[in-house]
Design a protein around this motif. Structure first.
Motif, PDB file in Angstrom:
ATOM      1  N   GLU A  56      -1.133  -2.888  -7.724  1.00 23.83           N
ATOM      2  CA  GLU A  56      -0.769  -3.323  -6.374  1.00 23.83           C
ATOM      3  C   GLU A  56       0.516  -2.647  -5.916  1.00 23.83           C
ATOM      4  OE1 GLU A  56      -1.139  -7.448  -5.026  1.00 23.83           O
ATOM      5  OE2 GLU A  56      -1.858  -7.924  -7.051  1.00 23.83           O
ATOM      6  N   ALA A 100      -5.893  -1.942   0.133  1.00 24.32           N
ATOM      7  CA  ALA A 100      -4.876  -2.619  -0.680  1.00 24.32           C
ATOM      8  C   ALA A 100      -5.162  -4.119  -0.773  1.00 24.32           C
ATOM      9  CB  ALA A 100      -3.495  -2.379  -0.084  1.00 24.32           C
ATOM     10  N   LEU A 129       1.046   3.077   0.433  1.00 18.47           N
ATOM     11  CA  LEU A 129       0.772   2.525   1.759  1.00 18.47           C
ATOM     12  C   LEU A 129       2.011   2.569   2.642  1.00 18.47           C
ATOM     13  CD1 LEU A 129      -1.473   1.150   3.430  1.00 18.47           C
ATOM     14  CD2 LEU A 129      -0.647  -1.040   2.550  1.00 18.47           C
ATOM     15  N   GLN A 185      -4.843  -0.448   4.606  1.00 19.92           N
ATOM     16  CA  GLN A 185      -4.322  -1.804   4.384  1.00 19.92           C
ATOM     17  C   GLN A 185      -5.417  -2.721   3.842  1.00 19.92           C
ATOM     18  OE1 GLN A 185      -0.687  -2.064   7.650  1.00 19.92           O
ATOM     19  NE2 GLN A 185      -2.743  -2.614   8.279  1.00 19.92           N
ATOM     20  N   HIS A 195       0.797  -0.115  -2.762  1.00 21.53           N
ATOM     21  CA  HIS A 195       1.641  -0.466  -1.626  1.00 21.53           C
ATOM     22  C   HIS A 195       2.782   0.538  -1.441  1.00 21.53           C
ATOM     23  CE1 HIS A 195       0.051  -4.209   0.074  1.00 21.53           C
ATOM     24  NE2 HIS A 195      -0.445  -4.409  -1.136  1.00 21.53           N
TER      25      HIS A 195
END
Length: 584
Positions: free
Chosen positions: A475, A443, A482, A440, A479
């Motif tokens: 991004e 990112a 993620l 996290q 994500h």
């Protein structure tokens, strides 16, 4: 270390290693003796970068335990040898039917389902189970151990399906393995066009199983396609072709099998000779979480490499935003002495060429966002969790966990629950949660690199006509990965089940945790690669050329173009760079 070699082990070439020399050439060896196997040894065997070396004294220990089990069985019933299993534990097996009982046990428990697992995971299972049996607590006949080691040497592995374990022993996977050893289940091997052992399944995200920092040899910058950790789920048809099998050595009639997964043998490779099944061998083989441990070893190794690489990626990002180095000063971490955070801060200082006490006020801001300021604390927790996982895995793969446990020197058998993989499941869950935290922050740093107020550069590092997107999409990609990591971090050990008429009223679900860890590591690899691409672009656009090995290496590989274009190739190149950065 568990690895020996006839010749010094060399780092792979830039084109990717092609495995060990075939025939009579020199081979790296991993000693399997039931006591000294480590994560690196499992990985080398899984990738066929080494062959097993089984000392005679270890095999003698197996035979000694088998003889003790024979004596104990002659005095009275042992679980699974003279009885049924699970809820049938009180049902006596006819003495004349002991061999047939073992065969039925293997056949009935070979009920796994789902995708056929990649060779790397199946071979890791073989390595772990061979080593566990060599610890000498199972009472299995030595022929089984020798056949498992021979499969590793020949480069073949049983067809193992994904689902069937709940963390109290990998029963279906090991039953499938047992039937392969008897000649009733297919062996899979390298494709016929492979140039040598190990050419079938390159390591995911790093060159051919070399563990940076482990042997001191440099890892060349890879220039090859990326291979993902998780193999694509195979379609129902067509299936790989089967290696021809001789009949089982058992006297029980062999049923006509249904069509099974099939594959061509490796060039020049044979098959382990079918093993004769003796009373007690079946349960002795099944009583283990070897597949889960093998998968955990692979995840632990790959996670360790990526966590090392993250130091270099985070250092590049810190440099790109002119971040403050005060958060990395040694005094900050001396007053809160956790090993991981102190190590993370020290690595960033080393990579940036900073002293232990960087001068205050060196950054553009008084305080940076958490992605840059709290990196040592968050990433350090992941380092500590990875070390804990390594400790648990290396403890378990060197333990005789079979039930019953045969102790030859005491001439005793102990019935127990040592196969219950609670420590492993908890360590895997902890590693996933800690990995989520540092992913996290990765990112978050990626997002920060696209902010003009942090970098002084155009938003999203875009160049060209007005409205250009630059690295905006990175991004989204990060994500997306993620989100997969976040789903994988849901603790598997929180699961619950009741099985076998209530006799087994709990389960650790370490097997699910191991699969989640493999997915989490693969997702983290993508997140980190995205950050690397953006950090290098930001440093290039800043007009500076940092005197930093990580930047020199990355900028030599990543494309310099900054116009709007597909960035998938950049991510792929960055992914292949990560193992090299881990070694810097």
């Amino acid at each position: 270390m568990s690895t020996t070699a006839d010749e010094p082990t060399r780092a792979p070439s830039a084109e990717g290693a092609r495995g060990l020399p075939d025939g009579t050439g020199a081979h790296a060896r991993v000693v399997l003796d039931g006591a000294g196997l480590d994560v690196g040894g499992v990985v080398r065997l899984a990738d066929h970068d080494a062959v097993p070396d089984v000392p005679a004294e270890a095999l003698a220990r197996v035979r000694h335990a088998w003889q003790a089990a024979e004596r104990l069985a002659a005095r009275g019933r042992l679980y699974g040898r003279g009885t049924g299993v699970g809820a049938h534990r009180q049902i006596a097996v006819d003495e004349a039917d002991l061999a047939g009982h073992g065969l039925r046990l293997l056949r009935s428990h070979a009920g796994g389902a789902g995708a056929v697992l990649p060779a790397r995971q199946a071979r890791a299972m073989l390595a772990v189970r061979t080593n566990q049996l060599l610890a000498g607590g199972s009472g299995i006949h030595p022929d089984f151990v020798e056949a498992l080691a021979e499969a590793l040497r020949l480069g073949v592995h049983p067809a193992i399906t994904e689902y069937g374990s709940v963390g109290t022993g990998d029963l279906t996977a090991l039953a499938q393995t047992g039937l392969a050893l008897l000649g009733e289940h297919p062996w899979l091997g390298a494709p016929s066009d492979a140039s040598g052992p190990g050419a079938e399944h390159p390591r995911a995200g790093s060159p051919r199983g070399v563990d940076p920092y482990e042997d001191g040899s440099p890892i060349p910058v890879p220039r090859r396609p990326r291979y993902g950790t998780a193999a694509p789920r195979p379609q129902a048809a067509p299936q790989p072709q089967a290696i021809a099998q001789p009949q089982s050595g058992t006297t029980a009639p062999r049923p006509q099998p249904a069509p099974r997964p099939r594959a061509a043998p490796a060039a020049g490779a044979g098959l382990p000779a079918p093993v004769m099944l003796r009373p007690g061998d079946a349960l002795a083989l099944l009583s283990s979480s070897a597949l889960t441990l093998g998968q955990a070893a692979l995840a632990c190794h790959d996670l360790t490499v990526l966590l090392r690489a993250a130091h270099a990626v985070a250092a590049l990002s810190l440099l790109a935003v002119s971040g403050s180095t005060e958060a990395y000063a040694a005094p900050v971490h001396a007053v809160r002495p956790y090993p991981g955070p102190a190590r993370a801060a020290a690595e960033v200082r080393r990579l940036l060429g900073l002293p232990d006490r960087p001068p205050p006020g060196g950054g553009r801001r008084v305080q940076d966002p958490y992605g840059f300021r709290a990196f040592p604390q968050v990433h350090g927790a992941a380092l500590d969790a990875a070390e804990r996982l390594r400790h648990v895995v290396e403890t378990e793969i060197n333990c005789p966990t079979e039930n019953p446990l045969i102790v030859p020197d005491d001439d005793t058998a102990y019935h127990h629950g040592g196969f219950y993989a609670a420590p492993l499941g908890l360590a895997l869950d902890a590693a996933d949660l800690a990995l989520l935290g540092t992913a996290q922050l990765s990112a978050a740093r990626l997002a920060g690199l696209g902010r003009a107020d942090l970098t002084g550069l155009p938003a999203f590092l875009a160049e060209g006509p007005a409205g250009s997107s630059g690295t905006m999409i990175m991004e989204y990609t990060a994500h997306s990965a993620l989100a997969e990591l976040r789903a994988s971090a849901s603790p598997a050990s929180a699961g619950h089940t009741v099985l076998s008429h209530g006799l087994e009223e709990a389960a650790g679900f370490a097997s699910q945790a191991a699969r989640q860890a493999l997915r989490a590591v693969d997702a983290y690899r993508t997140v980190l690669a995205c950050e690397l691409v953006v950090a290098v672009r930001a440093l290039r656009l800043s007009g500076t050329t940092p005197d930093m090995p990580a930047f020199t290496v990355a900028s030599a590989v990543l494309p310099p173009q900054t116009e709007d274009r597909p960035l998938t190739p950049d991510i792929s190149e960055a992914t292949d760079l990560l193992p090299h950065l881990a070694h810097l």
